[in-house]
Design a protein around this motif. Structure first.
Motif, short mmCIF file in Angstrom:
data_model
loop_
_atom_site.label_atom_id
_atom_site.label_comp_id
_atom_site.label_asym_id
_atom_site.label_seq_id
_atom_site.Cartn_x
_atom_site.Cartn_y
_atom_site.Cartn_z
N UNK A 35 0.83 -1.21 0.00
CA UNK A 35 0.00 0.00 0.00
C UNK A 35 0.87 1.27 0.00
N UNK A 36 0.61 2.16 -0.94
CA UNK A 36 1.37 3.41 -1.08
C UNK A 36 2.86 3.21 -1.35
N UNK A 37 3.20 2.04 -1.85
CA UNK A 37 4.60 1.78 -2.22
C UNK A 37 4.66 1.68 -3.75
N UNK A 38 5.76 2.20 -4.29
CA UNK A 38 5.90 2.24 -5.76
C UNK A 38 7.10 1.45 -6.23
N UNK A 39 6.85 0.60 -7.21
CA UNK A 39 7.94 -0.13 -7.88
C UNK A 39 8.28 0.60 -9.18
N UNK A 40 9.56 0.83 -9.40
CA UNK A 40 10.01 1.35 -10.70
C UNK A 40 10.79 0.25 -11.41
N UNK A 41 10.33 -0.11 -12.59
CA UNK A 41 11.04 -1.10 -13.40
C UNK A 41 11.74 -0.38 -14.53
#
Ligand code: AN0
Ligand code: CP
Length: 318
Positions: A35-41
């Motif tokens: 929740x409210x965490x972002x993954x950048x690929x």
């Protein structure tokens, strides 16, 4: 978990595989973690499976996902320090990395080997810079010398299908028209030799891999002999690793294709390949379409290996 680039980073294999099977049974049970965490690929190279399976894994965990194809739409990045940047590269990785880190919580990086300079590739300069300068947990989506999310998915698949306690696993080189990295083969050898399996690697002379990855495996230059009694046949092409042949295609000998005649020498072995695969170069239509072909479940398990890695990284952020 702060980084995931090699087998050591996952800790005890048995526990990791048990966790994977649990995640597979209950893949939406950890939605709160992201929740409210972002993954950048970040992709320096093309992908189908890694892109989709990792995004799906992140969505299962409730994460937001951003994807950047560095070579399509972003500034061209310089990776070497000390270069006078008067060419086509508008931005340096040393600024780009902390900037990217500032927009996300976890970073995945795909950056293949150049196959030009072995030292540069085997130092893993690109992903190591992400680890050093991003300030975020970083995982490999295939780096220059390893593809750990693939190998983890491969082991999950082998564990799900094995018919004996300690199966014989054969990694076979097969022909391909273009020079490919050693990463998938290196990584597969590294993970299989860490587990409880018999590993035989077969390839034409000149295709020896870095011993650091193959220690504990048997090298057999006669492919048919290697296939005898195999429970799993894992096909992959790679370019030469040794000396001045580094990155070169030394053979396209079609006698190395995986076909039904060779599969008949095995213990009714399952066929595996990480995909994408060139049919009728690496493997015949008949073998890849047989009921013993695991290429689709293997690819499906990429969602699971990615989810275990992301879950552990998220747990480390809580
Ligand atoms: C890549 C490789 O061999 O490393 C990616 C495999 C997952 N394959 C190709 O570029 C065809
Ligand atoms: N096996 C694998 O990593 O496939 P992609 O290159 O399509 O991601």
């Amino acid at each position: 978990m702060k980084k995931f680039t090699c087998v050591e980073d996952i800790g005890p294999l048995k526990e990791a595989i048990e966790e994977a099977l649990e995640v597979k049974r209950n893949r939406f049970s950890y939605k709160h973690l992201g929740e409210n965490k972002t993954l950048l690929m970040i992709f320096f190279n093309s992908s189908l499976r890694t892109r989709l399976s990792t995004q799906k894994a992140a969505m299962n965990l409730g994460m937001n996902v951003m994807v950047l194809d560095v070579n399509q739409g972003a500034w061209k990045l310089e990776t070497e320090r000390g270069v006078v940047m008067d060419g086509d590269k508008a931005e340096h990785l040393l600024e780009a990395i902390p900037v990217m880190g500032s927009y996300c919580d976890i970073i995945g990086v795909r950056s293949f080997a150049s196959l030009k300079d072995r030292n540069e590739d085997y130092e893993e300069r690109v992903i190591e810079q992400f680890i050093k300068y991003s300030g975020r947990p970083v995982f490999s989506m295939e780096a220059a010398t390893r593809h750990p999310l693939q190998s983890f998915a491969d082991l999950i698949t082998i564990e799900e299908h094995k018919r004996t306690e300690r199966p014989k696993v054969v990694l076979t080189w097969a022909p391909h028209p273009k020079a490919l990295p050693q990463a998938v083969a290196n990584s597969f050898a590294e993970w299989v030799t860490k587990g409880d399996y018999e590993l035989v690697i077969t390839h034409p002379k000149g295709y020896e891999l870095d011993e650091k990855f193959t220690r504990g495996a048997t090298i057999e230059y006669d492919q048919r002999k290697a296939f005898e009694g195999a429970d799993f046949v894992y096909a992959k092409n790679w370019s030469a690793y040794e000396g001045e042949n580094y990155g070169k295609v030394l053979s396209t000998d079609m006698d190395w294709i995986v076909d039904s005649e060779k599969m008949a020498l095995t213990n009714n072995a399952f066929f595996m390949h990480c995909l994408p695969v060139r049919r009728n170069m690496i493997v015949t239509d008949e073998v890849i379409e047989a009921p013993t072909s695991l290429v689709i479940p293997e690819a499906a398990n990429r969602e699971i290996s990615a989810q275990v890695v992301l879950k552990r990284m998220l747990e480390g952020l809580q």
